[in-house]
Design an enzyme around this catalytic site. Structure first.
Site, PDB file in Angstrom:
ATOM      1  N   ASP A 182      36.705 -12.773  -6.856  1.00 50.80           N
ATOM      2  CA  ASP A 182      37.436 -11.527  -6.641  1.00 50.80           C
ATOM      3  C   ASP A 182      38.784 -11.813  -5.983  1.00 50.80           C
ATOM      4  OD1 ASP A 182      38.135  -8.907  -6.536  1.00 50.80           O
ATOM      5  OD2 ASP A 182      36.349  -8.218  -5.472  1.00 50.80           O
TER       6      ASP A 182
ATOM      7  N   SER B 111      39.535  -4.421   1.521  1.00 51.20           N
ATOM      8  CA  SER B 111      39.498  -5.275   0.338  1.00 51.20           C
ATOM      9  C   SER B 111      40.794  -6.053   0.234  1.00 51.20           C
ATOM     10  CB  SER B 111      39.299  -4.432  -0.928  1.00 51.20           C
ATOM     11  OG  SER B 111      38.015  -3.891  -0.976  1.00 51.20           O
TER      12      SER B 111
ATOM     13  N   HIS C 213      39.857  -6.793  -7.856  1.00 49.44           N
ATOM     14  CA  HIS C 213      39.664  -5.354  -8.046  1.00 49.44           C
ATOM     15  C   HIS C 213      40.801  -4.547  -7.434  1.00 49.44           C
ATOM     16  CE1 HIS C 213      37.615  -5.376  -3.983  1.00 49.44           C
ATOM     17  NE2 HIS C 213      38.117  -4.156  -3.932  1.00 49.44           N
TER      18      HIS C 213
END
Length: 730
Positions: free
Chosen positions: A215, A665, A80
């Site tokens: 991810d 992230s 992402h």
């Protein structure tokens, strides 16, 4: 009942506070004993040194975290986080978002886009005295002096064009640090799983556990042949980092100590209770309504248009993530009386202040008054701000502002409009094409204008442009804007960067005319906010000085709120009690992924993953038996050696108690030796409120297990060329 809950949570916080903290690297030696207790063996002094492994391999994308994992500039981050790079290269003919991408060799690695950057932090220097020395008492002047002092430091730091420097405030202006970062301007896409794997579970699973998300994405840093950063060119060569992370292919097990390094965006743990009340009662519900409306509109309009779907995919995913977080915050405030917890802690603090320094109580009263003023201004300006939401109007406003700023000496220009900013400024103008469609932009803008027209905080300059008596003809009026503007064309947008103010003021382009007409009002609002920030630049640091003294007196951790700069956090691999009779184990595995598969989004796992699971291909290729071993974590946890065949699987995602937030992230998750064992990508739903209050009993971060990444590379996508670059250890 409320006070019993408050007392219980505060007690649990005191007992388990060891894992709380988003620490500046230089602070590591001060918590060396806590790191040792968690089984982190790498010396604290080594973690404090940004020139040493592993910290010199941890980098920023500007909005996420990443890390070098090979001597050839290979970088790993979240899927992402690399979404824009994947979207940039996706077209109807080859949709890499839907189908994934793997470059067979370096010649096949495409540019991640002209705006993509990698930032390598090389130095962090305390410049508090230089920023705050001899500041004026007049609020607006004080604000401007802080900005001017910061710009001077930045200019001296950026004597080499290959570096980007910034001055960041810590502890709400009590301290300032100069951050020096090497910029990599040529970033390329290397390997990305399809979205159906990279964001498996979609918004339904977002902030939830158990998770089964791949991810991750690999990028690569390129430089000129001389080894210096350069813009994209086919002759550029892979960057050689000072170090790269070793990867422990055995991963971790429950109870292992871990730490993560990255660039957390923002937290509000030192904010006042009144600020939490404002956020929970107005700010978060207002933004939640705003994002929900935009999400529904974009989803509806992209359902039948593949080009629109690709263009708005990144923005939609970002808004959906924000929406889920806002809902999680609001639900968290209902489930746990965090307002009550903060109020009780604040009351205890005020008792201490009145005993230790009664004069300081007046500072806090002044701060509360300023916060009330700030919140009122936010509410009054909100609808006027969103009524200017068109991407083309935003570009027009910035271009006109640039023309005015260029009339000043460069050192006196507003940050964002100096010569150092021009490449990024132009890059943003170019990028509009990749995430813009007239019909969508117009519909979103029209909805925001209608919301503005439906409330009472009206602005004369905007009303006269909209001709509020013609609300029923608003759609046709906006159609005229898009039909007559030249800003839809990239070349025309870029030409305006060199235009003089007079050219804007005599233009017939409707968006340019609107930007000029609203400029004075926007500047008046900006001046008022700067004046208020000047007042707060005195009140907040004084408050923080007392908070720090109070925390130290009680033996509590003292670390700054997150502000987008490099931090380290530590904890352990651990599950948690999410609610009555439901304990969430720390690991998920491949079989859970297959069990969730329905064939429909967002549980539409790629067939090649399902086939590999069905065939129990758990490590037969490049590094066989690394990913799944009946003697590894599952059996150590569940004592299943008598039935190894039932547990011979690959871990997918896992939980730990490290203290993370947005911006973390892509953060590398390390074992005690400083070896890569996973990537941070999310938090649990119950933990979303940690931005305001860290509750160690339920605060968990969600990570991609490195064994799943390696399994995907080996068994699913046959990325042998990349596996050969990695340094795998056991």
């Amino acid at each position: 009942m409320r006070y019993a809950l408050v007392a219980a949570l505060m007690l649990s916080s005191g007992l388990a506070i060891a894992d709380e903290g988003q620490w500046q690297p230089y602070q590591m030696p001060s918590i060396a004993d806590k790191l040792s207790e968690r089984g982190i063996q790498i010396p604290a002094k080594q973690l404090a040194d940004l020139s040493q492994y592993p910290m010199n391999a941890v980098i920023s994308l500007g909005y996420c975290t990443a890390s070098f994992v090979s001597p050839q500039g290979l970088v790993v981050t979240n899927h992402h986080c690399a979404y824009r790079a994947i979207q940039y290269n996706s077209k109807k003919e080859h949709n890499y978002l839907a189908n994934g991408f793997l470059a067979s060799d370096q010649q096949q690695e495409p540019s991640a886009g002209p705006n993509e950057r990698l930032y390598i932090t090389e130095a962090v220097t305390n410049v508090t005295e230089k920023v705050t020395h001899d500041l004026s008492e007049e609020p607006l002047t004080r604000y401007q002096e802080i900005q001017q002092n910061s710009k001077q430091l930045i200019k001296a730091c950026e004597s080499d064009d290959n570096y980007r420097c910034s001055v960041r405030s810590y502890h709400n202006g009590l301290e300032y640090y100069l951050i020096k970062q090497l910029i990599i301007r040529d970033v390329r896409l290397v390997y990305a799983p399809p979205e159906s794997a990279g964001s498996y579970g979609g918004d339904i699973d977002n902030y939830e556990f158990p998770r089964h998300s791949a991810d991750f994405t690999f990028l690569r840093a390129y430089v000129g042949k001389d080894g210096k950063p350069a813009a994209y060119h086919e002759d550029n060569v892979p960057f050689t980092p000072k170090s790269y992370l070793r990867i422990n292919a055995n991963g971790v097990k429950a109870g292992d100590g871990v730490f993560a390094a990255g660039y957390p965006g923002s937290t509000s743990r030192y904010r006042l209770t009144s600020e939490l009340k404002f956020a929970s009662q107005w700010l978060y519900p207002t933004y939640a309504d705003y994002y929900q409306r935009r999400i529904e509109t974009i989803e509806s309009m992209s359902a039948t248009d593949a080009d629109v779907k690709i263009k708005y995919a990144g923005g939609l995913a970002s808004m959906a993530n924000r929406m889920k977080k806002l809902n999680g915050l609001l639900d968290g405030f209902k489930a746990t009386d965090i307002v009550g917890i903060k109020q009780q802690k604040e009351d205890d603090f005020l008792v201490w202040v009145n005993r230790e320094d009664p004069e300081q109580a007046k500072v806090i009263e002044n701060l509360e008054a300023l916060l009330t003023e700030e919140q009122s201004a936010q509410q009054q300006n909100y609808f006027f701000t969103i009524a200017q939401s068109s991407a083309l109007l935003d570009a027009a406003k910035k271009l006109y502002r640039l023309s005015l700023e260029k009339q000043k000496p460069d050192a006196q220009r507003e940050q964002g409009y100096q010569q150092r900013d021009m490449k990024l400024f132009a890059g943003r103008l170019k990028r509009i094409d990749k995430s813009f469609a007239v019909a969508v932009d117009k519909m979103l803008w029209q909805q925001d204008i209608q919301a503005y027209l439906a409330q009472n905080n009206r602005v004369k300059a905007l009303d006269s442009l909209l001709n509020q008596n013609l609300e029923t003809e608003l759609s046709a009026k906006l159609d005229g804007f898009y039909a007559l503007t030249t800003l839809k064309d990239r070349k025309q947008r870029l030409k305006w960067m060199d235009a003089a103010p007079k050219q804007f003021e005599t233009s017939s382009d409707p968006f340019i005319r609107m930007a000029v007409a609203l400029h004075d009002t926007n500047m008046a609002h900006e001046k008022a906010m700067k004046t208020l920030q000047g007042k707060l630049s005195t009140a907040r640091p004084a408050y923080m000085a007392s908070i720090i003294a109070y925390n130290k007196a009680n033996g509590w951790p003292v670390y700054p709120d997150a502000n987008g700069t490099l931090r380290i956090t530590y904890g352990m691999v651990d599950g948690y009690q999410s609610r009555d009779a439901l304990y969430k184990q720390p690991f998920t595995r491949l079989e859970g992924l297959a069990a969730k598969h329905t064939g429909a989004e967002p549980f539409n796992a790629p067939q090649k993953i399902l086939d590999a699971i069905a065939a129990k291909q758990y490590g037969e290729h490049k590094v066989s038996s690394v990913y799944a071993d009946p003697r590894s974590w599952i059996c150590r946890l569940f004592s299943c050696l008598d039935k190894p065949e039932e547990f011979n699987s690959v871990p997918v995602n896992f939980l730990s108690s490290v203290d993370t937030t947005g911006g973390n992230s892509g953060s590398p998750v390390f074992n005690g030796k400083g070896e890569l064992v996973g990537l941070n990508f999310d938090s649990t739903y119950e933990a979303i409120t940690k931005d305001w209050f860290f509750n160690p009993t339920i605060t968990r971060a969600v990570h991609v297990d490195i064994r799943y990444i390696l399994w995907m590379m080996d068994e699913v996508d046959r990325a042998e060329n990349l596996l050969n670059e990695l340094e795998l250890v056991k």
